[in-house]
Design a protein around this motif. Structure first.
Motif, PDB file in Angstrom:
ATOM      1  N   ARG A  47      35.827  42.442   6.712  1.00 39.05           N
ATOM      2  CA  ARG A  47      36.177  41.375   7.146  1.00 39.05           C
ATOM      3  C   ARG A  47      36.956  41.430   8.553  1.00 39.05           C
ATOM      4  O   ARG A  47      36.880  40.707   9.553  1.00 39.05           O
ATOM      5  CB  ARG A  47      37.045  40.390   6.142  1.00 39.05           C
ATOM      6  CG  ARG A  47      37.527  39.025   6.850  1.00 39.05           C
ATOM      7  CD  ARG A  47      38.604  38.230   5.965  1.00 39.05           C
ATOM      8  NE  ARG A  47      38.855  38.407   4.650  1.00 39.05           N
ATOM      9  CZ  ARG A  47      39.987  38.479   4.127  1.00 39.05           C
ATOM     10  NH1 ARG A  47      40.955  37.786   4.828  1.00 39.05           N
ATOM     11  NH2 ARG A  47      40.243  38.701   2.862  1.00 39.05           N
ATOM     12  N   ILE A  51      36.060  39.670  12.218  1.00 40.95           N
ATOM     13  CA  ILE A  51      37.056  38.824  13.102  1.00 40.95           C
ATOM     14  C   ILE A  51      37.083  38.880  14.477  1.00 40.95           C
ATOM     15  O   ILE A  51      36.958  37.740  15.317  1.00 40.95           O
ATOM     16  CB  ILE A  51      38.281  38.720  12.157  1.00 40.95           C
ATOM     17  CG1 ILE A  51      38.301  38.083  10.845  1.00 40.95           C
ATOM     18  CG2 ILE A  51      39.638  38.004  13.221  1.00 40.95           C
ATOM     19  CD1 ILE A  51      39.702  38.419  10.155  1.00 40.95           C
ATOM     20  N   SER A 133      29.810  33.730  10.810  1.00 38.19           N
ATOM     21  CA  SER A 133      30.518  32.609   9.661  1.00 38.19           C
ATOM     22  C   SER A 133      30.066  33.023   8.394  1.00 38.19           C
ATOM     23  O   SER A 133      30.727  33.081   7.369  1.00 38.19           O
ATOM     24  CB  SER A 133      30.406  31.354  10.051  1.00 38.19           C
ATOM     25  OG  SER A 133      31.288  31.016  11.347  1.00 38.19           O
ATOM     26  N   LEU A 136      31.217  36.260   7.083  1.00 35.24           N
ATOM     27  CA  LEU A 136      32.417  36.296   6.828  1.00 35.24           C
ATOM     28  C   LEU A 136      32.444  35.563   5.449  1.00 35.24           C
ATOM     29  O   LEU A 136      33.451  35.984   4.593  1.00 35.24           O
ATOM     30  CB  LEU A 136      33.335  35.352   7.747  1.00 35.24           C
ATOM     31  CG  LEU A 136      34.749  35.547   7.821  1.00 35.24           C
ATOM     32  CD1 LEU A 136      35.303  36.959   7.664  1.00 35.24           C
ATOM     33  CD2 LEU A 136      35.419  34.723   8.912  1.00 35.24           C
ATOM     34  N   GLU A 140      34.045  36.897   1.863  1.00 36.62           N
ATOM     35  CA  GLU A 140      35.294  36.483   1.215  1.00 36.62           C
ATOM     36  C   GLU A 140      35.000  36.196  -0.242  1.00 36.62           C
ATOM     37  O   GLU A 140      35.735  36.446  -0.865  1.00 36.62           O
ATOM     38  CB  GLU A 140      35.508  34.989   1.801  1.00 36.62           C
ATOM     39  CG  GLU A 140      36.066  34.838   3.164  1.00 36.62           C
ATOM     40  CD  GLU A 140      37.376  35.409   3.397  1.00 36.62           C
ATOM     41  OE1 GLU A 140      38.017  35.466   2.405  1.00 36.62           O
ATOM     42  OE2 GLU A 140      37.656  35.874   4.377  1.00 36.62           O
TER      43      GLU A 140
END
Length: 197
Positions: A47, A51, A133, A136, A140
């Protein structure tokens, strides 16, 4: 050697074997916590690596949203530093708490970034941003599963260290309570989302 001496030696030997077994069990459980955090750490690193790419992609479109982009990078760096501290001491409740707070701050800044993205149709349509996205989001989900495994390991360790008579061995050898990772820390954040029409 008298019968009393033999019985006394036998009792001491049994207690010694029990203490060694209890100590080894606590060590094994503590090491399981370290392993469980290593699984979280892999996902957090993934992650943290995604970013900056997300921010760089957004920079092409949202030049006047610089504060939001800088806040995301700052929160990412704080979370990464907190993860480094936990990696060194995965059973340290203080380090776990600091990581949880840093992750919460990172989640908030990422949420603000996604809100900014919604205001820019050309950014929202960018293929690279969509892929990042999705990665990500997938990461998560993996973090959430790994967090559950970590918390299960911490619970097993804490239970073993707090149950009598193993608690005596834990106290003598300094086995401290392990912290649990929580996704949020405030009661307001834990409430379910209410949909109103």
């Amino acid at each position: 050697m008298s019968t009393t001496q033999i019985v006394t030696l036998a009792v001491i030997a049994v207690l010694l074997f029990w203490a060694v077994g209890a100590y080894n069990r606590l060590v094994r459980l503590r090491n399981t916590i370290g392993n469980a955090f290593a699984q979280i750490d892999v996902q957090l690193k993934r992650r943290y690596d995604l970013i900056p790419n997300l921010v760089e992609t957004a920079k092409k479109y949202v030049t006047h949203e610089r504060e939001t982009l800088e806040a995301v990078i700052a929160a990412r760096n704080q979370a990464s530093t907190a993860a480094d501290h936990v990696r060194a001491r995965p059973t340290d409740a203080g380090a776990i708490g600091a990581l949880a707070m840093a992750e919460q701050a990172l989640g908030g800044t990422l949420g603000r970034l996604m809100a900014v993205v919604e205001n820019y149709p050309e950014l929202k349509a960018d293929e690279t941003l969509r892929e990042l996205s999705e990665e990500l989001t997938s990461t998560e989900n993996k973090v959430a599963f790994a967090r559950q495994a970590f918390n299960d390991s911490a619970l097993d360790y804490n239970n073993a260290a707090q149950q009598f008579p193993t608690s005596i061995v834990a106290s003598v050898f300094g086995f401290k309570e392990a912290g649990m990772l929580q996704s949020t820390t405030q009661d307001v954040e834990r409430q379910a989302v209410r949909v109103q029409f």
